[in-house]
Design an enzyme around this catalytic site. Sequence first.
Site, short mmCIF file in Angstrom:
data_model
loop_
_atom_site.label_atom_id
_atom_site.label_comp_id
_atom_site.label_asym_id
_atom_site.label_seq_id
_atom_site.Cartn_x
_atom_site.Cartn_y
_atom_site.Cartn_z
CG ASP A 144 -5.35 -0.23 -1.27
OD1 ASP A 144 -5.22 0.86 -0.68
OD2 ASP A 144 -6.43 -0.58 -1.80
CG ASN A 145 -4.44 2.14 -3.60
OD1 ASN A 145 -3.59 2.06 -2.71
ND2 ASN A 145 -5.64 2.67 -3.39
CD GLU B 224 -8.49 4.64 -0.21
OE1 GLU B 224 -8.73 3.59 -0.82
OE2 GLU B 224 -7.36 5.14 -0.20
CE LYS C 61 -0.73 3.48 -4.01
NZ LYS C 61 -0.78 2.65 -2.78
CG ASP D 36 -2.04 1.01 1.12
OD1 ASP D 36 -2.61 1.39 2.17
OD2 ASP D 36 -2.33 1.45 -0.02
N1 LIG Z 1 9.14 2.98 -1.00
C1 LIG Z 1 8.41 3.28 0.11
N2 LIG Z 1 8.75 2.64 1.26
C2 LIG Z 1 8.03 2.89 2.36
C3 LIG Z 1 6.97 3.78 2.31
N3 LIG Z 1 6.12 4.27 3.22
C4 LIG Z 1 5.32 5.15 2.62
N4 LIG Z 1 5.70 5.28 1.36
C5 LIG Z 1 5.15 6.21 0.42
C6 LIG Z 1 3.71 5.89 0.28
C7 LIG Z 1 2.89 7.13 -0.01
C8 LIG Z 1 1.43 6.82 0.06
C9 LIG Z 1 1.06 5.63 -0.86
N5 LIG Z 1 -0.38 5.51 -1.07
C10 LIG Z 1 -0.97 6.22 -2.02
O1 LIG Z 1 -0.33 6.96 -2.72
C11 LIG Z 1 -2.45 6.10 -2.17
C12 LIG Z 1 -3.12 7.08 -2.93
C13 LIG Z 1 -4.50 7.02 -3.07
C14 LIG Z 1 -5.20 8.07 -3.86
C15 LIG Z 1 -4.81 9.39 -3.77
C16 LIG Z 1 -5.47 10.37 -4.52
C17 LIG Z 1 -6.53 10.00 -5.35
F1 LIG Z 1 -7.17 10.96 -6.05
C18 LIG Z 1 -6.92 8.68 -5.45
C19 LIG Z 1 -6.26 7.70 -4.71
C20 LIG Z 1 -5.25 6.00 -2.46
C21 LIG Z 1 -4.59 5.04 -1.72
O2 LIG Z 1 -5.27 4.02 -1.12
C22 LIG Z 1 -3.20 5.08 -1.58
O3 LIG Z 1 -2.60 4.07 -0.86
C23 LIG Z 1 6.72 4.42 1.10
N6 LIG Z 1 7.42 4.17 -0.01
MG LIG Z 2 -3.95 2.46 -0.55
#
Ligand SMILES: Nc1ncc2ncn(CCCCCNC(=O)c3cc(-c4ccc(F)cc4)cc(O)c3O)c2n1
Ligand SMILES: [Mg+2]
Length: 214
Positions: A169-170, A199, A144, A141
């Site tokens: 997810d996603n 969500e 992406k 999660d």
């Molecule tokens: N490499 C590494 N290692 C470790 C880490 N820990 C965190 N990160 C960075 C993760 C940053 C958040 C990731 N999640 C998402 O971006 C996300 C976005 C949406 C979404 C947003 C806007 C919309 F309009 C529609 C949908 C919905 C979701 O359910 C999502 O999960 C890492 N990276």
């Molecule tokens: Mg997500």
Amino acid sequence: TKSTRPQRLLKAVQKHSTRGDPQSVISAIDHFCRHREWAMNVGDEKGSILDSVVSELNPEKVLELGTYCGYSTVRIARLLPPGARLITLEFNADYAAIARQVIAWAGLEDKVQLVEGASGDWIPRMKEHFGIETFDFVFLDHWKDRYLPDTKLMEDCGLLRKGTVLLADNVICPGVPDYLEYVRNSLSYKSCYFKSHLEYTKAEDGLEKSVFLG
Ligand SMILES: Nc1ncc2ncn(CCCCCNC(=O)c3cc(-c4ccc(F)cc4)cc(O)c3O)c2n1
Ligand SMILES: [Mg+2]
């Protein structure tokens, strides 16, 4: 100075849930995200699918990539048998600070180890640093564009065993096309799609469950 959304989410948890009651923490976050401010938790609809996969598997060793505020961490950890362990990686220090408090409020800190850092840096260190042989369940999660490289990295590091379940997810929104193509076409995975919604919205999204065949 203005508070952040994760800080406001934590306040809502502390105000509207009971310490030590994970279900009330989940409900408080879902209520906050549905009626106050949207936030990128897996949410209640996809969360129920996550619950069913975890309950069926009864995993001992769990890895979560991307903690955010700890919502899915609480969803997973509350279902784990005594002695089971969940390692969750969070890149953003501010998110990690909030997640630690959400996890502690839910009373699940003994089952959860939150590690701050990037998945690409920590996956190669899982064995020597955490004494992990292989994972039974991985919830993806995080960024992406890291789903695919990190899956290949986990394969290369010998962290997956015959039967390890990856749940992503996603896979529709924001979408992970390269990851989907890989797990759906690779002879090393048996993959299936659980259609759902992004969500707290009506937009389509879903979870991809992929069993590593070794
Ligand atoms: N490499 C590494 N290692 C470790 C880490 N820990 C965190 N990160 C960075 C993760 C940053 C958040 C990731 N999640 C998402 O971006 C996300 C976005 C949406 C979404 C947003 C806007 C919309 F309009 C529609 C949908 C919905 C979701 O359910 C999502 O999960 C890492 N990276
Ligand atoms: Mg997500």
